[in-house]
Design a protein around this motif. Structure first.
Motif, PDB file in Angstrom:
ATOM      1  N   ASN A 250       0.827  -1.115   0.019  1.00 17.71           N
ATOM      2  CA  ASN A 250      -0.110   0.178   0.142  1.00 17.71           C
ATOM      3  C   ASN A 250       0.778   1.316  -0.043  1.00 17.71           C
ATOM      4  O   ASN A 250       1.836   1.311   0.619  1.00 17.71           O
ATOM      5  CB  ASN A 250      -1.082  -0.059   1.188  1.00 17.71           C
ATOM      6  CG  ASN A 250      -2.353  -0.449   1.007  1.00 17.71           C
ATOM      7  OD1 ASN A 250      -2.718  -0.635  -0.136  1.00 17.71           O
ATOM      8  ND2 ASN A 250      -3.073  -0.848   2.113  1.00 17.71           N
ATOM      9  N   CYS A 251       0.571   2.168  -0.898  1.00 20.31           N
ATOM     10  CA  CYS A 251       1.328   3.403  -1.108  1.00 20.31           C
ATOM     11  C   CYS A 251       1.076   4.274   0.280  1.00 20.31           C
ATOM     12  O   CYS A 251      -0.027   4.517   0.881  1.00 20.31           O
ATOM     13  CB  CYS A 251       0.971   4.354  -2.209  1.00 20.31           C
ATOM     14  SG  CYS A 251       1.391   6.191  -2.102  1.00 20.31           S
ATOM     15  N   SER A 252       2.195   4.529   0.852  1.00 21.57           N
ATOM     16  CA  SER A 252       2.207   5.293   2.453  1.00 21.57           C
ATOM     17  C   SER A 252       1.439   6.595   2.188  1.00 21.57           C
ATOM     18  O   SER A 252       1.025   7.066   3.198  1.00 21.57           O
ATOM     19  CB  SER A 252       3.389   5.313   3.068  1.00 21.57           C
ATOM     20  OG  SER A 252       4.279   5.930   2.170  1.00 21.57           O
ATOM     21  N   GLN A 253       1.668   7.236   0.929  1.00 22.91           N
ATOM     22  CA  GLN A 253       1.155   8.729   0.768  1.00 22.91           C
ATOM     23  C   GLN A 253      -0.223   8.787   0.889  1.00 22.91           C
ATOM     24  O   GLN A 253      -0.729   9.794   1.230  1.00 22.91           O
ATOM     25  CB  GLN A 253       1.912   9.293  -0.308  1.00 22.91           C
ATOM     26  CG  GLN A 253       3.462   9.339  -0.430  1.00 22.91           C
ATOM     27  CD  GLN A 253       4.099  10.300   0.512  1.00 22.91           C
ATOM     28  OE1 GLN A 253       3.692  11.482   0.489  1.00 22.91           O
ATOM     29  NE2 GLN A 253       4.788   9.780   1.508  1.00 22.91           N
ATOM     30  N   CYS A 254      -0.906   8.042   0.163  1.00 25.34           N
ATOM     31  CA  CYS A 254      -2.402   8.103  -0.060  1.00 25.34           C
ATOM     32  C   CYS A 254      -2.795   6.894   0.662  1.00 25.34           C
ATOM     33  O   CYS A 254      -4.263   6.929   0.490  1.00 25.34           O
ATOM     34  CB  CYS A 254      -2.475   7.928  -1.502  1.00 25.34           C
ATOM     35  SG  CYS A 254      -2.103   6.496  -2.331  1.00 25.34           S
ATOM     36  N   SER A 255      -2.383   6.176   1.472  1.00 25.73           N
ATOM     37  CA  SER A 255      -2.937   4.990   2.263  1.00 25.73           C
ATOM     38  C   SER A 255      -3.530   4.263   1.084  1.00 25.73           C
ATOM     39  O   SER A 255      -4.633   3.571   1.740  1.00 25.73           O
ATOM     40  CB  SER A 255      -3.969   5.398   3.286  1.00 25.73           C
ATOM     41  OG  SER A 255      -3.310   6.657   3.944  1.00 25.73           O
TER      42      SER A 255
ATOM     43  N   PRO B 148      -4.206  12.356  -9.064  1.00 20.77           N
ATOM     44  CA  PRO B 148      -3.480  11.186  -8.796  1.00 20.77           C
ATOM     45  C   PRO B 148      -2.295  11.433  -7.725  1.00 20.77           C
ATOM     46  O   PRO B 148      -1.875  12.468  -7.907  1.00 20.77           O
ATOM     47  CB  PRO B 148      -2.964  10.399 -10.166  1.00 20.77           C
ATOM     48  CG  PRO B 148      -3.171  11.437 -11.231  1.00 20.77           C
ATOM     49  CD  PRO B 148      -4.106  12.702 -10.630  1.00 20.77           C
ATOM     50  N   CYS B 149      -2.204  10.619  -6.691  1.00 20.49           N
ATOM     51  CA  CYS B 149      -1.050  10.395  -5.785  1.00 20.49           C
ATOM     52  C   CYS B 149       0.335  10.619  -6.798  1.00 20.49           C
ATOM     53  O   CYS B 149       0.478   9.751  -7.432  1.00 20.49           O
ATOM     54  CB  CYS B 149      -1.096   9.406  -4.740  1.00 20.49           C
ATOM     55  SG  CYS B 149       0.275   9.179  -3.991  1.00 20.49           S
ATOM     56  N   SER B 150       1.082  11.442  -6.421  1.00 20.33           N
ATOM     57  CA  SER B 150       2.343  11.635  -7.222  1.00 20.33           C
ATOM     58  C   SER B 150       3.236  10.581  -6.756  1.00 20.33           C
ATOM     59  O   SER B 150       4.063   9.860  -7.677  1.00 20.33           O
ATOM     60  CB  SER B 150       3.273  12.833  -7.197  1.00 20.33           C
ATOM     61  OG  SER B 150       3.289  13.005  -5.646  1.00 20.33           O
ATOM     62  N   HIS B 151       3.157   9.865  -5.696  1.00 22.38           N
ATOM     63  CA  HIS B 151       4.193   8.865  -5.256  1.00 22.38           C
ATOM     64  C   HIS B 151       3.975   7.514  -6.052  1.00 22.38           C
ATOM     65  O   HIS B 151       4.845   6.767  -6.314  1.00 22.38           O
ATOM     66  CB  HIS B 151       3.742   8.745  -3.802  1.00 22.38           C
ATOM     67  CG  HIS B 151       5.093   7.860  -2.968  1.00 22.38           C
ATOM     68  ND1 HIS B 151       6.566   8.226  -3.170  1.00 22.38           N
ATOM     69  CD2 HIS B 151       5.114   6.779  -2.208  1.00 22.38           C
ATOM     70  CE1 HIS B 151       7.138   7.418  -2.728  1.00 22.38           C
ATOM     71  NE2 HIS B 151       6.198   6.309  -1.875  1.00 22.38           N
ATOM     72  N   CYS B 152       2.434   7.211  -6.105  1.00 23.45           N
ATOM     73  CA  CYS B 152       2.459   5.837  -6.559  1.00 23.45           C
ATOM     74  C   CYS B 152       1.803   6.066  -8.082  1.00 23.45           C
ATOM     75  O   CYS B 152       1.359   5.262  -8.465  1.00 23.45           O
ATOM     76  CB  CYS B 152       1.480   5.153  -5.722  1.00 23.45           C
ATOM     77  SG  CYS B 152      -0.137   5.873  -5.424  1.00 23.45           S
ATOM     78  N   ARG B 153       1.623   7.188  -8.500  1.00 22.31           N
ATOM     79  CA  ARG B 153       0.926   7.463  -9.888  1.00 22.31           C
ATOM     80  C   ARG B 153      -0.480   7.192  -9.834  1.00 22.31           C
ATOM     81  O   ARG B 153      -0.855   6.483 -10.953  1.00 22.31           O
ATOM     82  CB  ARG B 153       1.797   6.937 -10.978  1.00 22.31           C
ATOM     83  CG  ARG B 153       3.253   7.625 -11.147  1.00 22.31           C
ATOM     84  CD  ARG B 153       3.810   7.258 -12.479  1.00 22.31           C
ATOM     85  NE  ARG B 153       5.109   7.659 -12.661  1.00 22.31           N
ATOM     86  CZ  ARG B 153       6.126   6.613 -12.673  1.00 22.31           C
ATOM     87  NH1 ARG B 153       5.624   5.484 -12.942  1.00 22.31           N
ATOM     88  NH2 ARG B 153       7.402   7.144 -12.867  1.00 22.31           N
TER      89      ARG B 153
HETATM   90 ZN   LIG Z   1      -0.019   6.883  -3.495  1.00 27.06          ZN
END
Ligand SMILES: [Zn+2]
Ligand SMILES: [Zn+2]
Length: 363
Positions: free
Chosen positions: A144-149, A201-206
């Protein structure tokens, strides 16, 4: 726990076809679409799925026949218990998706996105196989992406409901045929089945909600495994996109070659080379095992090629209290070099023994 054969109402020697048919019948009866909000039906439905998952798998069925539920639940070897309905639909899609069932089960949750399974291979020495071992391994896994949970949306923003499918994630198409209406359910192509559209979109996980990271997995390897055995860790595979359920982690075992022992099931084989006088008079020798040494008495007059069995010094049997044997094959060594005393004795002996060989039928 109830007997799996009893759950499906088949005999112990039922053929695969019969088991499949029986399972369909039970599954239809208790299917959640026919029994909405009926917990009893749901648990019967799950029970039938578990029974089918075991009886439709040759290995699992054989283990169940031999050891009952015990043979399946021991030491992390899953008997196929299902924690949720989605698992059941994704495991037996072929049964539910087949003709005649499509109207009932068509599409359902089995088409929802889910993380893929991860496979790893664990090399093991015979020592580790004998005692069992706890392993901790690093694996690259979608987490799971930590930035956007895991939502995939930029923190602070919220995803929009998909207008194509009104948030259901699936699109139904109704076709008329001479057999009546055929309902075709497919995942929505706009949102790929998630029911949501992400505008920022979250930039960390696109926007995927997950990202490949180095993760740690820890597990106990039971004693007695062999190459080809595997364990399944449910939910420890890759995360699915946008926080959907994860796949499984499949752990395959691989036996490393041992410098002296050869494995034959749960037995171990070793060659012992002894000197001629010891074969004549017998001897007491020490034989290596995987975990130390044991004494072995060689009887007098033993012939080259004879095998001596040391009980219980082989490998433990998986999921049981039995242990294999160590088989020692005796060979008579011909010395290449002798010191002067041994040489003299050998020469004297040579003159004393018959000079002509004893010819026998070739075997
Ligand atoms: Zn993310
Ligand atoms: Zn959609």
């Amino acid at each position: 726990m109830r007997d799996y054969y009893e759950i499906l109402g088949v005999s112990k020697d039922a053929a695969q076809d019969e088991i499949k048919k029986a399972y369909r019948k039970v599954a239809m009866k208790y299917h959640p679409d026919r029994n909405p909000d009926n917990e009893e039906a749901e648990s019967s439905f799950k029970e039938a799925a578990e029974a089918y998952s075991v009886l439709s798998d040759r290995d699992k069925r054989a283990r169940f026949d031999q050891f009952g539920h015990q043979g399946l639940n021991n030491q992390g070897f899953s008997g196929g218990g299902f924690s949720n309905m989605e698992d059941i639909f994704s495991s037996f899609g072929d049964i539910f998706g087949g003709s005649g069932f499509g109207d009932f089960f068509g599409g359902r949750s089995r088409q929802q996105p889910r993380g893929s399974d991860l496979k790893i291979e664990i090399p093991l020495t015979l020592e580790e196989i004998t005692k069992g071992v706890t392993r901790t391994v690093k694996i690259k896994r979608m987490e799971n992406c930590s930035q956007c949970s895991g939502s995939g949306a930029k923190p602070g923003s919220t995803p929009m409901r998909c207008s194509t499918c009104q948030g259901s994630g699936e699109v139904r198409r109704v076709q008329n045929s001479f057999l009546g209406q055929i309902v075709n359910v497919q995942p929505c192509h706009s949102c790929h089945g998630s029911g949501e559209l992400i505008q920022n979109p979250c930039s960390h996980c696109r926007g995927e909600g997950r990202i490949r990271e180095l993760a740690t997995a820890s597990f106990d390897v039971p004693p007695g495994v062999s190459t080809g055995n595997y364990m399944t860790r449910s939910g420890e595979g890759n995360r699915g996109p946008k926080g959907s359920s994860p796949g499984n982690l499949m752990i395959y075992f691989q036996e490393k070659e041992h410098p002296v022992f050869v494995r034959d099931g749960n037995d171990l084989l070793i060659d012992a080379w002894i000197q001629y006088p010891h074969a004549v008079f017998g001897a007491s020798i020490e034989v290596p095992t995987v975990v130390g040494k044991v004494k072995l008495k060689i009887p007098s007059g033993i012939k080259s090629g004879q095998v001596l069995r040391i009980r219980g010094k082989g490998l433990p049997e998986l999921n049981s209290h039995r242990t294999g044997d160590l088989l020692v094959r005796i060979n008579i060594d011909t010395p290449q070099k002798l010191d002067s005393t041994a040489k003299k004795l050998m020469q004297a002996l040579s003159e004393e023994l018959p000079q002509e060989p004893d010819f026998r039928k070739f075997r």
